[in-house]
Design an enzyme around this catalytic site. Structure first.
Site, short mmCIF file in Angstrom:
data_model
loop_
_atom_site.label_atom_id
_atom_site.label_comp_id
_atom_site.label_asym_id
_atom_site.label_seq_id
_atom_site.Cartn_x
_atom_site.Cartn_y
_atom_site.Cartn_z
N GLY A 2 0.82 -1.21 0.00
CA GLY A 2 0.00 0.00 0.00
C GLY A 2 0.85 1.26 0.00
O GLY A 2 0.98 1.91 1.04
N TYR A 3 1.41 1.55 -1.13
CA TYR A 3 2.21 2.78 -1.26
C TYR A 3 1.47 3.85 -2.05
O TYR A 3 1.17 4.92 -1.55
CB TYR A 3 3.54 2.47 -1.98
CG TYR A 3 4.57 1.70 -1.17
CD1 TYR A 3 4.27 1.15 0.07
CD2 TYR A 3 5.85 1.52 -1.66
CE1 TYR A 3 5.22 0.44 0.79
CE2 TYR A 3 6.82 0.82 -0.95
CZ TYR A 3 6.49 0.27 0.28
OH TYR A 3 7.43 -0.43 0.97
N SER A 4 1.17 3.52 -3.33
CA SER A 4 0.63 4.54 -4.24
C SER A 4 -0.71 5.07 -3.78
O SER A 4 -1.52 4.34 -3.18
CB SER A 4 0.47 3.96 -5.64
OG SER A 4 1.68 3.43 -6.09
N GLU A 31 10.25 7.15 -17.42
CA GLU A 31 10.72 8.53 -17.51
C GLU A 31 11.35 8.96 -16.19
O GLU A 31 12.36 9.68 -16.16
CB GLU A 31 9.56 9.48 -17.86
CG GLU A 31 8.98 9.30 -19.26
CD GLU A 31 8.10 8.07 -19.41
OE1 GLU A 31 7.75 7.46 -18.37
OE2 GLU A 31 7.79 7.69 -20.54
N GLU A 87 12.93 -4.07 -5.58
CA GLU A 87 11.83 -4.30 -6.50
C GLU A 87 12.32 -4.12 -7.93
O GLU A 87 12.01 -4.88 -8.81
CB GLU A 87 10.70 -3.31 -6.17
CG GLU A 87 9.42 -3.55 -6.91
CD GLU A 87 8.34 -2.50 -6.57
OE1 GLU A 87 7.38 -2.43 -7.30
OE2 GLU A 87 8.50 -1.75 -5.57
C1 FAD Z 1 -0.47 -2.92 -12.89
C2 FAD Z 1 -0.01 -2.04 -11.78
C3 FAD Z 1 0.22 -2.58 -10.54
C4 FAD Z 1 0.62 -1.76 -9.47
N1 FAD Z 1 0.77 -2.31 -8.21
C5 FAD Z 1 1.02 -1.50 -7.15
C6 FAD Z 1 1.03 -2.00 -5.82
O1 FAD Z 1 0.82 -3.20 -5.58
N2 FAD Z 1 1.23 -1.15 -4.81
C7 FAD Z 1 1.46 0.18 -5.01
O2 FAD Z 1 1.68 0.89 -4.05
N3 FAD Z 1 1.47 0.70 -6.26
C8 FAD Z 1 1.25 -0.10 -7.34
N4 FAD Z 1 1.21 0.43 -8.62
C9 FAD Z 1 1.36 1.88 -8.80
C10 FAD Z 1 2.60 2.30 -9.52
O3 FAD Z 1 3.69 2.24 -8.68
C11 FAD Z 1 2.36 3.72 -10.08
O4 FAD Z 1 1.46 3.59 -11.15
C12 FAD Z 1 3.61 4.39 -10.55
O5 FAD Z 1 4.38 4.76 -9.48
C13 FAD Z 1 3.32 5.63 -11.42
O6 FAD Z 1 2.47 6.51 -10.76
P1 FAD Z 1 1.16 7.08 -11.43
O7 FAD Z 1 0.41 5.95 -11.99
O8 FAD Z 1 0.49 7.95 -10.47
O9 FAD Z 1 1.68 7.93 -12.67
P2 FAD Z 1 2.19 9.43 -12.61
O10 FAD Z 1 3.17 9.57 -11.53
O11 FAD Z 1 1.04 10.36 -12.65
O12 FAD Z 1 2.99 9.51 -13.97
C14 FAD Z 1 2.37 9.66 -15.24
C15 FAD Z 1 3.43 9.82 -16.29
O13 FAD Z 1 4.21 10.98 -16.00
C16 FAD Z 1 5.58 10.66 -15.99
N5 FAD Z 1 6.26 11.49 -14.99
C17 FAD Z 1 5.96 11.66 -13.69
N6 FAD Z 1 6.82 12.48 -13.10
C18 FAD Z 1 7.71 12.86 -14.04
C19 FAD Z 1 8.86 13.70 -14.06
N7 FAD Z 1 9.28 14.31 -12.97
N8 FAD Z 1 9.53 13.85 -15.21
C20 FAD Z 1 9.13 13.20 -16.35
N9 FAD Z 1 8.06 12.41 -16.39
C21 FAD Z 1 7.35 12.24 -15.26
C22 FAD Z 1 5.63 9.21 -15.63
O14 FAD Z 1 6.83 8.61 -16.11
C23 FAD Z 1 4.42 8.66 -16.33
O15 FAD Z 1 4.72 8.41 -17.68
C24 FAD Z 1 0.83 -0.37 -9.68
C25 FAD Z 1 0.61 0.16 -10.96
C26 FAD Z 1 0.19 -0.64 -12.00
C27 FAD Z 1 -0.05 -0.01 -13.35
#
Ligand code: FAD
Lengths: 375, 383
Positions: free
Chosen positions: B119-121, B370, B238
């Site tokens: 439970g991070y995101s 990215e 990870e």
């Molecule tokens: C199938 C799946 C399973 C997952 N399982 C887990 C889980 O079990 N537990 C958990 O805690 N999380 C989980 N996650 C979450 C995952 O860690 C996040 O999706 C990830 O950290 C990206 O965050 P976000 O989706 O909010 O995208 P955002 O952070 O909103 O990013 C969107 C886009 O913007 C880009 N971006 C963001 N910041 C920058 C920057 N500074 N410069 C350039 N580009 C940038 C990113 O690269 C991406 O392309 C899971 C995600 C998926 C898709």
């Protein structure tokens, strides 16, 4: 040279846009996809009333005398709206084939019905062993006295479940991969000996495996000349590619503009994502891919309208570019939405899937690139 | 420079192969034979937890043995283990947990009797994880934290009995401070799991809503406000695991196999130059990536740190995974489309579309590409 739309075409485009704005939000589409036939008969009736089913046909045939350019305008908007009605199968594939090669009787019976919205049709051409090769036809039509008996299985027949008429490519002569010896038949969808396995497709549409077992058809049901059907198959494919490409251009436009909108409002690290240079560049590239695709779509369509010798090569080029650009734009739309891009809830996912399938229809990038470099 | 394994390493490799030959459940037995397999691994001397240190019951593999072990396991398609407990949480407990916590949680993790979720995101905290806002407030009697907020993308939360969770206990100072690492049961009142349907139609990720969830103070790992430091170490774990290079080597082999089963003209898809070249390019890049992993391994074996190369493993590895999935999709041809219960065309086509769709997540989770590049350019290239 004038590449702008005529006043009539602009009005037409506006009316398609209005229809989609009024009728096609994502949740309505979802309901349609889950319905019995996977689309709305009600919408189809409206298409007929609006004259959209008559667009590509000559006035003689009861149409509006439009051209592939008008189909392009429509399909681009359909691509933006992710429209699920069987326009490609009925109007673009079967309708235009009939207009080209139909006998007066066939036109009167079927084309008239298509234009009025009373007849749905589809084209059964793909076979499992063929990969993307259109002249690789094993389904046979053998003479039995005065009639032909069709035997074989056609794959991924779009909207076959709803089709009153199936146009089917068969082998009447020669070897499996010969371009000669292919004959097109118009068969009733519920003819005796036809069985179907219907399924949804990943992009929300419908298709079937259609098996023909001793399906009896008379020579009057041949479209065009016996044994010389391949030219028509290619023509249908060309028109389908033009239509699918326009649809893809529309879908790509939504993907890149939605991505821009999303990155402007999504904040991470104290900034909107759209502030990050790497994402700005990526979206610029998405825009470039879309623009280039649109250009080639227009070029190929115009060459086809002019009946130019260069149309064929441009259509191969178009399918190559559409495949590559779609992949780039759709994959990056998902990527830049992060986890949100992976959800069925957002429209992104649905455009992504549609574009993946468009690449697989009527030959993918490799298939057309191989043909393109050989012309 | 020497690219050969030593005699002992070769003997170890043989030992692993023999073990697998003897104990791997065959064919249809794969599911029911799972627990026997893990038991056998355990009895072999901690092979069920190859990454765990000796003092926690691990086998004490050298880095090279670890590599060989992983290689053979991947090569033989042995049963998969969900990473959340065994690879993600366990190292944190070992490094920062109390003795009681280790004794309480590690056995259940080890024998797979307790499933964990991460439970991070949060909706507002993805790439910028440190900006998370799920609040944990100490109760008046200082016995419990009361947690309120929302987690999202939580993989397999619906199957988990426990969550390890990052919460905010303070908003003063830099956002990385004031994050606290808590463990709680998923059946605690106030925990609500709602599935998110993803691209491939699967339901593996979830929203998890937390409303006045009571978490006993003894379920806090380490100190209050230090959770970020703990979690960051785990994220590195990870990421290297996510490269899955051996799996890609196997996946590419199976993609070739698939392509060979597709007839094109008088030959197969593998005879089509445009396709074959793509396979070739991937093989070249995988070859380089494999050796990059070996360089990482060599530098760790020599007692050093993994080296700068290790940072590219996940980035390149996930890109390659996606391109392999694309090959399968192309090989499916028109049969990419069917999506019902039926599977006409080549048998692999259904899995191909699934793999293509779900594989898009590989460059998003565990550090989006990215952002990974940002991290590398900053930490490695010092830009
Ligand atoms: C199938 C799946 C399973 C997952 N399982 C887990 C889980 O079990 N537990 C958990 O805690 N999380 C989980 N996650 C979450 C995952 O860690 C996040 O999706 C990830 O950290 C990206 O965050 P976000 O989706 O909010 O995208 P955002 O952070 O909103 O990013 C969107 C886009 O913007 C880009 N971006 C963001 N910041 C920058 C920057 N500074 N410069 C350039 N580009 C940038 C990113 O690269 C991406 O392309 C899971 C995600 C998926 C898709």
């Amino acid at each position: 040279m004038d590449l702008s739309l005529s006043e009539e075409q602009t009005l037409f485009q506006n009316s398609v846009q209005k229809f989609i704005a009024d009728n096609y939000d994502l949740s309505t589409r979802r309901t349609l996809c889950a319905s019995d036939e996977g689309f709305s008969r009600e919408n189809w009736k409206q298409f007929a009333e609006l004259g959209w089913l008559a667009i590509p046909f000559s006035e003689e045939d009861g149409g509006f005398g439009g051209s592939p350019a008008d189909t392009m305008i429509l399909m681009e908007e359909f691509g933006k709206g992710l429209v699920v009605e069987p326009y490609l199968a009925t109007v673009v594939m079967v309708g235009t084939a009939l207009a080209r090669a139909g006998t007066p009787e066939q036109k009167a019976e079927i084309l008239g019905g298509i234009i009025e919205g009373n007849i749905l049709a589809t084209f059964a051409y793909a076979e499992e062993q063929a990969h993307h090769e259109l002249h690789n036809v094993v389904t046979s039509a053998g003479k039995d006295g005065d009639v032909y008996l069709i035997n074989g299985t056609k794959s991924i027949v779009l909207n076959a479940q709803s089709a009153d008429k199936i146009l089917v490519s068969t082998r009447t002569n020669g070897n499996d991969r010969d371009t000669d010896g292919i004959t097109l038949f118009l068969v009733d969808g519920d003819a005796e000996g036809i069985s179907r396995q219907d399924y949804p497709t990943v992009d929300g549409l419908r298709a079937s495996e259609v098996t023909f077992k001793d399906v009896r058809v008379s020579p009057e049901n041949i479209l065009g000349e016996p044994d010389h059907g391949y030219e028509m198959v290619e023509k249908i494919s060309d028109h389908a590619i033009l239509a699918l490409s326009a649809e893809a251009v529309g879908a790509m436009e939504v993907l890149y503009t939605d991505t821009i909108a999303y990155t402007k409002q999504r904040e991470q690290f104290g900034h909107p994502l759209s502030d990050f240079q790497v994402l700005k560049h990526r979206m610029t590239e998405m825009f470039m891919e879309h623009s280039l695709s649109k250009s080639l779509c227009m070029k190929a369509t115009m060459l086809e309208c002019q009946g130019s010798d260069e149309a064929k090569r441009a259509i191969h080029a178009l399918k190559v570019l559409i495949g590559k650009s779609s992949r780039f734009v759709s994959q990056n739309a998902v990527q830049l939405h992060g986890g949100m891009g992976m959800t069925e809830e957002l429209a992104i996912a649905h455009y992504f899937k549609r574009l993946a399938i468009i690449d697989s229809q009527f030959g993918n990038v490799d298939h057309h690139l191989t043909k393109f470099v050989d012309i | 420079m020497d690219t050969e394994f030593s005699q002992e390493d070769l003997e170890f490799q043989k030992e692993v192969q023999d073990f697998i030959e003897e104990n791997l459940p065959k064919g249809g037995d794969m599911w029911s034979g799972r627990s026997n397999w893990f038991q056998a691994l355990k009895e072999k001397g901690g092979w069920d937890v190859p990454k765990w240190p000796v003092e926690f019951g691990g086998p004490g593999f050298t880095p090279t043995q670890r590599y060989i072990f992983d290689l053979e396991m991947a090569n033989h398609n042995t049963p998969m283990v969900l990473p959340f407990g065994i690879s993600m949480l366990a190292p944190i407990l070992m490094n920062y947990g109390s003795k009681e916590q280790q004794e309480r949680f590690l056995p259940g993790i080890r024998d797979h009797s307790v499933n964990w979720c991460q439970g991070y995101s949060e909706p507002g905290a993805g790439s910028d994880l440190a900006s998370l806002t799920t609040k944990a407030v100490l109760s008046e009697d200082a016995k419990d934290y009361i947690v309120n907020g929302q987690k999202t993308w939580t993989t397999l939360a619906q199957m988990a009995q426990w969550m390890f969770c990052l919460t905010r206990t303070s908003s003063d100072g830099p956002k990385q401070e004031g994050i606290t690492f808590l463990l709680f049961k998923m059946d605690t009142p106030g925990v609500e799991v709602k599935p998110i349907v993803t691209l491939g139609g699967s339901q593996t990720v979830n929203d998890v809503y937390l409303t006045d969830v009571k978490v006993p103070v003894e379920n806090r790992v380490g100190e209050e406000g230090k959770g970020w430091t703990y979690a960051k170490g785990l994220l590195t774990h990870e990421r290297t695991g996510l490269a899955g290079i051996m799996n890609s080597v196997l996946a590419l082999e199976s993609a070739k196999e698939n392509a060979r089963s597709v007839k094109v003209a008088d030959g197969t898809l593998m005879d089509v130059p445009a396709f074959k070249n793509k396979v070739g390019e991937l093989e070249v890049e995988l070859m380089a990536l494999e050796f990059t992993e070996l360089r990482t391994l060599a530098s760790v074996s020599a007692g050093g740190s993994p080296g700068q190369e290790s940072s590219i493993l996940k980035l390149k590895g996930t890109e390659i995974q996606q391109r392999i999935s694309q090959l399968n999709l192309e090989a499916s041809g028109i049969f990419a489309a069917p999506w019902g219960r039926v599977n006409p065309g080549p048998r692999f086509s259904r899995g191909a579309m699934n793999g293509y769709l779900s594989g898009r997540a590989n460059t998003i989770y565990g550090g989006a590409s990215e952002v990974q590049k940002d991290v590398i350019s900053k930490n490695v290239l010092e830009l």
